[in-house]
Design a protein around this motif. Structure first.
Motif, PDB file in Angstrom:
ATOM      1  N   MET A 141      36.028  53.306 -36.838  1.00  0.00           N
ATOM      2  CA  MET A 141      36.332  53.228 -38.358  1.00  0.00           C
ATOM      3  C   MET A 141      36.821  54.459 -39.242  1.00  0.00           C
ATOM      4  O   MET A 141      37.336  54.772 -40.045  1.00  0.00           O
ATOM      5  CB  MET A 141      35.193  52.537 -39.016  1.00  0.00           C
ATOM      6  CG  MET A 141      35.539  51.774 -40.351  1.00  0.00           C
ATOM      7  SD  MET A 141      34.645  50.513 -40.947  1.00  0.00           S
ATOM      8  CE  MET A 141      33.057  51.140 -40.721  1.00  0.00           C
ATOM      9  N   ALA A 142      35.615  55.516 -38.916  1.00  0.00           N
ATOM     10  CA  ALA A 142      35.570  56.746 -39.736  1.00  0.00           C
ATOM     11  C   ALA A 142      36.869  57.528 -39.530  1.00  0.00           C
ATOM     12  O   ALA A 142      37.305  58.105 -40.395  1.00  0.00           O
ATOM     13  CB  ALA A 142      34.461  57.327 -39.319  1.00  0.00           C
ATOM     14  N   SER A 143      37.549  57.391 -38.358  1.00  0.00           N
ATOM     15  CA  SER A 143      38.892  58.179 -38.033  1.00  0.00           C
ATOM     16  C   SER A 143      39.837  57.577 -38.748  1.00  0.00           C
ATOM     17  O   SER A 143      40.836  58.060 -39.174  1.00  0.00           O
ATOM     18  CB  SER A 143      39.065  58.093 -36.506  1.00  0.00           C
ATOM     19  OG  SER A 143      39.600  56.862 -35.949  1.00  0.00           O
ATOM     20  N   TYR A 144      39.929  56.296 -38.935  1.00  0.00           N
ATOM     21  CA  TYR A 144      41.102  55.521 -39.877  1.00  0.00           C
ATOM     22  C   TYR A 144      40.768  55.854 -41.172  1.00  0.00           C
ATOM     23  O   TYR A 144      41.893  56.042 -42.108  1.00  0.00           O
ATOM     24  CB  TYR A 144      41.047  54.070 -39.626  1.00  0.00           C
ATOM     25  CG  TYR A 144      41.925  53.695 -38.143  1.00  0.00           C
ATOM     26  CD1 TYR A 144      43.081  53.490 -38.172  1.00  0.00           C
ATOM     27  CD2 TYR A 144      40.954  53.609 -37.094  1.00  0.00           C
ATOM     28  CE1 TYR A 144      43.706  52.991 -37.087  1.00  0.00           C
ATOM     29  CE2 TYR A 144      41.591  53.196 -35.874  1.00  0.00           C
ATOM     30  CZ  TYR A 144      42.925  52.898 -35.987  1.00  0.00           C
ATOM     31  OH  TYR A 144      43.706  52.442 -34.941  1.00  0.00           O
ATOM     32  N   ARG A 145      39.552  55.887 -41.587  1.00  0.00           N
ATOM     33  CA  ARG A 145      39.404  56.194 -43.039  1.00  0.00           C
ATOM     34  C   ARG A 145      39.799  57.715 -43.376  1.00  0.00           C
ATOM     35  O   ARG A 145      40.349  57.918 -44.328  1.00  0.00           O
ATOM     36  CB  ARG A 145      37.770  56.153 -43.478  1.00  0.00           C
ATOM     37  CG  ARG A 145      37.384  54.552 -43.564  1.00  0.00           C
ATOM     38  CD  ARG A 145      35.924  54.532 -43.841  1.00  0.00           C
ATOM     39  NE  ARG A 145      35.467  52.930 -44.107  1.00  0.00           N
ATOM     40  CZ  ARG A 145      34.460  52.423 -44.170  1.00  0.00           C
ATOM     41  NH1 ARG A 145      33.365  53.285 -44.450  1.00  0.00           N
ATOM     42  NH2 ARG A 145      34.276  51.062 -44.503  1.00  0.00           N
ATOM     43  N   GLY A 146      39.425  58.786 -42.308  1.00  0.00           N
ATOM     44  CA  GLY A 146      39.663  59.980 -42.579  1.00  0.00           C
ATOM     45  C   GLY A 146      41.244  60.245 -42.778  1.00  0.00           C
ATOM     46  O   GLY A 146      41.814  60.882 -43.511  1.00  0.00           O
ATOM     47  N   PHE A 147      41.920  59.359 -41.963  1.00  0.00           N
ATOM     48  CA  PHE A 147      43.311  59.464 -41.810  1.00  0.00           C
ATOM     49  C   PHE A 147      44.178  58.940 -43.377  1.00  0.00           C
ATOM     50  O   PHE A 147      44.779  59.747 -43.899  1.00  0.00           O
ATOM     51  CB  PHE A 147      44.029  58.592 -40.706  1.00  0.00           C
ATOM     52  CG  PHE A 147      45.710  58.417 -40.681  1.00  0.00           C
ATOM     53  CD1 PHE A 147      46.324  59.510 -40.427  1.00  0.00           C
ATOM     54  CD2 PHE A 147      46.042  57.283 -40.944  1.00  0.00           C
ATOM     55  CE1 PHE A 147      47.687  59.408 -40.320  1.00  0.00           C
ATOM     56  CE2 PHE A 147      47.485  57.111 -41.028  1.00  0.00           C
ATOM     57  CZ  PHE A 147      48.291  58.383 -40.597  1.00  0.00           C
ATOM     58  N   PHE A 148      43.731  58.013 -43.672  1.00  0.00           N
ATOM     59  CA  PHE A 148      44.307  57.573 -45.168  1.00  0.00           C
ATOM     60  C   PHE A 148      43.565  58.410 -46.145  1.00  0.00           C
ATOM     61  O   PHE A 148      44.537  58.596 -47.111  1.00  0.00           O
ATOM     62  CB  PHE A 148      43.590  56.022 -45.162  1.00  0.00           C
ATOM     63  CG  PHE A 148      44.429  55.028 -44.366  1.00  0.00           C
ATOM     64  CD1 PHE A 148      45.840  54.865 -44.658  1.00  0.00           C
ATOM     65  CD2 PHE A 148      43.799  53.999 -43.396  1.00  0.00           C
ATOM     66  CE1 PHE A 148      46.525  53.906 -44.153  1.00  0.00           C
ATOM     67  CE2 PHE A 148      44.344  53.310 -42.798  1.00  0.00           C
ATOM     68  CZ  PHE A 148      45.878  53.341 -43.011  1.00  0.00           C
ATOM     69  N   GLN A 149      42.318  58.811 -46.051  1.00  0.00           N
ATOM     70  CA  GLN A 149      41.972  59.795 -47.158  1.00  0.00           C
ATOM     71  C   GLN A 149      42.869  61.091 -46.960  1.00  0.00           C
ATOM     72  O   GLN A 149      42.881  61.747 -48.174  1.00  0.00           O
ATOM     73  CB  GLN A 149      40.551  60.102 -47.146  1.00  0.00           C
ATOM     74  CG  GLN A 149      39.564  58.893 -47.390  1.00  0.00           C
ATOM     75  CD  GLN A 149      38.201  59.121 -46.971  1.00  0.00           C
ATOM     76  OE1 GLN A 149      37.695  60.232 -46.375  1.00  0.00           O
ATOM     77  NE2 GLN A 149      37.385  57.862 -47.030  1.00  0.00           N
ATOM     78  N   GLY A 150      43.017  61.640 -45.940  1.00  0.00           N
ATOM     79  CA  GLY A 150      44.025  62.673 -45.602  1.00  0.00           C
ATOM     80  C   GLY A 150      45.488  62.723 -46.255  1.00  0.00           C
ATOM     81  O   GLY A 150      46.040  63.366 -46.767  1.00  0.00           O
ATOM     82  N   LEU A 151      45.715  61.278 -46.404  1.00  0.00           N
ATOM     83  CA  LEU A 151      47.074  61.122 -47.196  1.00  0.00           C
ATOM     84  C   LEU A 151      46.961  60.957 -48.481  1.00  0.00           C
ATOM     85  O   LEU A 151      47.739  60.420 -49.267  1.00  0.00           O
ATOM     86  CB  LEU A 151      47.645  59.618 -46.497  1.00  0.00           C
ATOM     87  CG  LEU A 151      48.086  59.836 -45.092  1.00  0.00           C
ATOM     88  CD1 LEU A 151      48.589  58.174 -44.708  1.00  0.00           C
ATOM     89  CD2 LEU A 151      49.314  60.791 -44.714  1.00  0.00           C
TER      90      LEU A 151
END
Length: 545
Positions: A141-151
């Motif tokens: 879950m953390a990898s997906y959150r990091g991806f969207f936060q990077g955007l």
């Protein structure tokens, strides 16, 4: 994107995460109140014993991936290397899967040896075992959150947080009610398993959002530079180089909790308490006082998460004024929010712990740890700033220094009968104070930021001092007025009306001191802009330039 839009974008992202975090914290508060009333401080002590072990291993599993991922993706997008940004996400996702699975298995297999090694209450075994699968799910879950936060898109994270906590709350309450007849150890395990079901729910929401937006994401990525120069190996190295210092920094807080877990029950026994009494006191500190302290910091957690990609973008583009603006705004809001929260918890410690948790004894540690709200908030926000400019090792070192002070004070004072549980509270507040001030020193050194003493010290502290006087007078007069009908009714109503009245009084004082800015209010979800515009119309507030 215009300069004003860029200046406000991270506040908007923080506002979205704050709204979601607030909803999640309210639900979290709700289930903690219900659980405490069902299984008491002793049962909550058993439940809390699983958490420091879980959070330490969870931080190791995540390896700083969300923050590192958000920074790397923001950097690549700012440099128009969008295909490389997506490749970074895919590599990070694979890393999260493998590491999370291994750590979950390790925790489950080592539950009994860990409890024995740390000299914990043996009844906490099932709670430790029940929570272990959550590490695997949360890591992905953390990898997906990091991806969207990077955007710089905080909405997916916000939605997943709310749904995660919603599922968690119902699972915990349901299992505790079902298992409490079989003993506190099984009830605590049921509460712990809520982390697993909640994480699964949060991950499902992220996967649904990702699936729906996949085509739009790919279209966005097609507009960038076609070249992909980064290899998977180099991406792993970049994530590790950024993630390891972040992990070390993130490890310190759960390690501080682990130190509390090891020292507090054992040193309380050295002070003359029986094991059940020590577990109960530990529950009062960790499951009642600390949740009240951590509740207001949801805003600074959100600010920190939003700051990393926002400042990373400004830093990559060399926009020093934008860095200065975002740093000033974040730290000013941190002080304005955390300082009155700390004062309120100190002044109303006993009624809050009794009315909310039915554990008035928890007021003792709460009074000593209440000022930790201010220091924890400053530490979180300043860590976000330093991570954003790439100085990820500095917050880790500073928090480690604070943790050492916490451990020494905790170990020394908790075993003294006259201090007892107060020692743990003092250690926590002191540790975060040291870490926060060290961080602020390096923020100034690395970014050139200068503290505006009038805006960040004189006016906020004066406002809180006046609010404190108001709270004491208002509470006493209202209680005397209401107690004629019913003492219990007067106690509850007086407390909550005082909190609301104090918040309004503080807000008015800040308006009179011109410390509230138009953008501060406009970025609040739902009603913020309308309130800001209304205040502008009556001449109380001016629009920012």
């Amino acid at each position: 994107m215009s300069e004003n839009t860029k200046k406000g974008s991270f506040i908007k992202g923080a506002a979205i995460l704050t709204a979601a975090g607030l909803a999640a914290r309210v639900m979290g508060f709700g289930y903690r109140v219900i659980l405490t009333r069902i299984i008491g401080a002793e049962g909550m002590g058993l439940y809390q014993m699983a958490y420091p072990i879980y959070t330490v291993l969870l931080v190791v599993s995540r390896s700083g991936i969300p923050v590192a991922l958000a920074k790397l993706i923001a950097d690549k997008i700012a440099a128009d290397k969008k295909k490389e940004a997506y490749k970074i996400f895919k590599v990070a996702r694979k890393m999260s899967f493998v590491i999370g699975l291994l750590i979950s298995i390790v925790m489950a297999l080592s539950a009994k040896p860990l409890i024995s090694l740390l000299s914990l209450d043996p009844r906490s075994y099932y709670a430790v075992l029940a929570i272990s699968p959550a590490i695997f799910v949360v890591s992905i879950m953390a990898s997906y959150r990091g991806f969207f936060q990077g955007l710089q898109d905080m909405v997916p994270t916000a939605k997943s947080q709310i749904f995660e906590q919603f599922i968690r709350m119902f699972t915990m309450i349901g299992l505790v009610i079902l298992l409490v007849p079989y003993g506190l150890d099984f009830a605590a395990a049921g509460a712990s398993f809520g982390a697993v079901s909640g994480a699964i729910g949060g991950l499902i929401i992220l996967l649904i959002i990702y699936s729906k937006r996949k085509e739009k994401i790919f279209t966005f990525l097609e507009t960038g530079d076609d070249s992909v120069e980064l290899s998977s190996k180099s991406i792993v190295q970049k994530i590790v180089s950024l993630g390891v210092p972040i992990t070390l920094g993130a490890l310190v807080m759960p390690l501080m909790s682990l130190v509390d877990l090891v020292f507090v029950p054992n040193r309380l026994q050295d002070a003359g308490f029986m094991i059940r009494e020590a577990t109960e006191l530990y529950g009062m500190f960790s499951a009642v006082a600390m949740p009240l302290v951590n509740f207001p910091t949801i805003i600074t957690v959100s600010l920190s998460a939003s700051l990393v990609p926002a400042i990373a973008e400004a830093y990559t583009l060399g926009r020093e004024k934008l860095i200065q603006y975002r740093t000033q705004t974040a730290l000013r809001l941190t002080v304005l929010i955390s300082l009155p929260a700390a004062a309120g918890l100190f002044l109303l410690a006993e009624p809050l712990t009794e009315i909310i948790f039915a554990e008035p004894g928890a007021a003792v540690p709460l009074r000593f740890v209440s000022w930790g709200v201010f220091f924890i908030a400053l530490q979180q926000t300043s860590t976000g700033i330093l991570n954003g400019i790439g100085k990820t090792s500095i917050p880790a070192k500073n928090l480690m220094v604070g943790a050492v002070f916490n451990a020494v004070i905790n170990y020394t004072l908790t075993a003294i009968p006259s201090f007892g549980i107060r020692g743990a509270a003092l250690g926590t507040s002191t540790g975060f104070a040291i870490a926060a001030f060290l961080n602020l020193y390096y923020v100034r050194k690395e970014s050139g930021f200068r503290i505006d003493a009038k805006a960040m010290i004189i006016k906020p502290f004066t406002s809180v001092f006046l609010m404190g006087i108001f709270v004491k007078i208002f509470y006493n007069y209202l209680f005397v007025f209401l107690e004629k009908n019913s003492v219990d009714f007067a106690y509850s109503i007086t407390t909550f009306v005082t909190v609301a009245a104090a918040a309004l009084f503080y807000f008015v004082i800040l308006l009179l001191f011109k410390e509230i800015k138009y953008n501060d209010l406009a970025m609040l979800p739902m009603f913020g802009k309308k309130l800001a515009d209304s205040l502008v119309k009556i001449g109380v507030l001016k629009k920012d330039n």
